[in-house]
Scaffold this motif. Sequence first.
Motif, PDB file in Angstrom:
ATOM      1  N   PHE A 149       0.833  -5.966  11.322  1.00  0.00           N
ATOM      2  CA  PHE A 149       0.950  -4.604  10.823  1.00  0.00           C
ATOM      3  C   PHE A 149       2.354  -4.338  10.314  1.00  0.00           C
ATOM      4  N   GLY A 150       2.478  -3.335   9.452  1.00  0.00           N
ATOM      5  CA  GLY A 150       3.795  -2.933   8.946  1.00  0.00           C
ATOM      6  C   GLY A 150       3.624  -2.188   7.635  1.00  0.00           C
ATOM      7  N   MET A 210      -5.514   3.179   6.189  1.00  0.00           N
ATOM      8  CA  MET A 210      -4.720   2.521   7.223  1.00  0.00           C
ATOM      9  C   MET A 210      -3.227   2.521   6.869  1.00  0.00           C
ATOM     10  N   PRO A 211      -2.588   3.687   6.813  1.00  0.00           N
ATOM     11  CA  PRO A 211      -1.149   3.672   6.520  1.00  0.00           C
ATOM     12  C   PRO A 211      -0.408   2.860   7.576  1.00  0.00           C
ATOM     13  N   GLY A 212       0.494   1.991   7.135  1.00  0.00           N
ATOM     14  CA  GLY A 212       1.219   1.129   8.077  1.00  0.00           C
ATOM     15  C   GLY A 212       0.452  -0.124   8.450  1.00  0.00           C
ATOM     16  N   ARG A 213      -0.787  -0.217   8.001  1.00  0.00           N
ATOM     17  CA  ARG A 213      -1.611  -1.404   8.287  1.00  0.00           C
ATOM     18  C   ARG A 213      -2.465  -1.741   7.069  1.00  0.00           C
ATOM     19  N   SER A 214      -1.902  -1.497   5.866  1.00  0.00           N
ATOM     20  CA  SER A 214      -2.732  -1.549   4.657  1.00  0.00           C
ATOM     21  C   SER A 214      -3.241  -2.955   4.355  1.00  0.00           C
ATOM     22  N   PHE A 215      -2.416  -3.991   4.577  1.00  0.00           N
ATOM     23  CA  PHE A 215      -2.869  -5.362   4.282  1.00  0.00           C
ATOM     24  C   PHE A 215      -4.057  -5.720   5.175  1.00  0.00           C
ATOM     25  N   ALA A 273      -7.105  -3.928   4.136  1.00  0.00           N
ATOM     26  CA  ALA A 273      -7.665  -4.465   2.887  1.00  0.00           C
ATOM     27  C   ALA A 273      -8.477  -5.730   3.156  1.00  0.00           C
ATOM     28  N   THR A 274      -8.021  -6.573   4.086  1.00  0.00           N
ATOM     29  CA  THR A 274      -8.806  -7.792   4.373  1.00  0.00           C
ATOM     30  C   THR A 274     -10.144  -7.416   5.021  1.00  0.00           C
ATOM     31  N   LYS A 275     -10.128  -6.383   5.853  1.00  0.00           N
ATOM     32  CA  LYS A 275     -11.383  -6.001   6.515  1.00  0.00           C
ATOM     33  C   LYS A 275     -12.323  -5.290   5.536  1.00  0.00           C
TER      34      LYS A 275
END
Length: 248
Positions: A92-93, A144-149, A152-154
């Motif tokens: 996350f980030g 998912m702000p702060g966990r966008s990557f 996106a995979t999910k």
Amino acid sequence: MTLAGKSVVVTGAATGIGRGITESLLKSGASVTAVGRNPEPLGELAERYGDAVTVVSQDVGASGAAERIVTAATESFGALDAVVNNAGRARFGRLEETDPAEFDAMFAVNVAAPAQLIRHALPQLRARGGSVVNISSVGGALSMPGRSFYGATKAAVNSLTRSLARELAPDVRVNAILPGPVDTPMWNETGLGEQATQQMRLDLLASTPMGRFGEATEIGQWVCLLLDPQLSGWITGALIPVDGGRTA
Ligand SMILES: NC(=O)c1ccc[n+]([C@@H]2O[C@H](COP(=O)([O-])OP(=O)(O)OC[C@H]3O[C@@H](n4cnc5c(N)ncnc54)[C@H](OP(=O)(O)O)[C@@H]3O)[C@@H](O)[C@H]2O)c1
């Protein structure tokens, strides 16, 4: 609910949600090919459950992984009836703070590896009227702000699930479970640091109407249901939130 005689591959089988899925499957009478990288928890699983489990110490993202996993399952149990794509990577980030290489790493484990495993299992699954369950996340449906990557995979897993459900019907059913927060080792490896992780846990609890984290076996029971054609033979392409109401 009975899965007696079924041979099921579970990735990320030895810890967290995967462990709950594996134990639920074993309780229902299935045999499990348990995949992960770390041989220690896999060894403990094999010791505890004996002949009903075969373990494959394998990075699912490595070249040739899918073939090796399918071969191990068919050699151990004579067939392959189902695949549960559960192994996942969560880092996350915020966008500016995330190493772009991390997107590739998460995509490889969370999306490309499940697709490869389904692809290589297909001849077996088709021959046996088999089934796939992908373990996605509510993060694939919520912003998912702060966990966008990760989100996106999910979201990609959700899309893969729905498209393959149509592509492979009526021979093979493909569904996904979208868990809400479950307390697993994943939360200690997100790269957020202790304080931010603790805050995230509190925020997640506050935004989960049922007011508690889920249990891994609460996900496992839904996997069993989706793999049992007597109960779910007419369900394919479903994205099922098992999330304490978090997406309600
Ligand atoms: N916990 C939650 O709140 C939550 C919520 C929604 C969705 N999920 C999803 O649930 C799934 C399971 O996560 P978890 O929470 O149970 O976390 P976890 O305990 O950390 O489980 C992840 C599992 O995946 C395996 N794994 C990771 N990378 C791998 C790789 N490259 N090759 C093979 N195995 C690999 C790990 O085993 P090794 O380290 O031995 O490889 C581990 O057993 C993930 O897909 C996650 O995104 C979790």
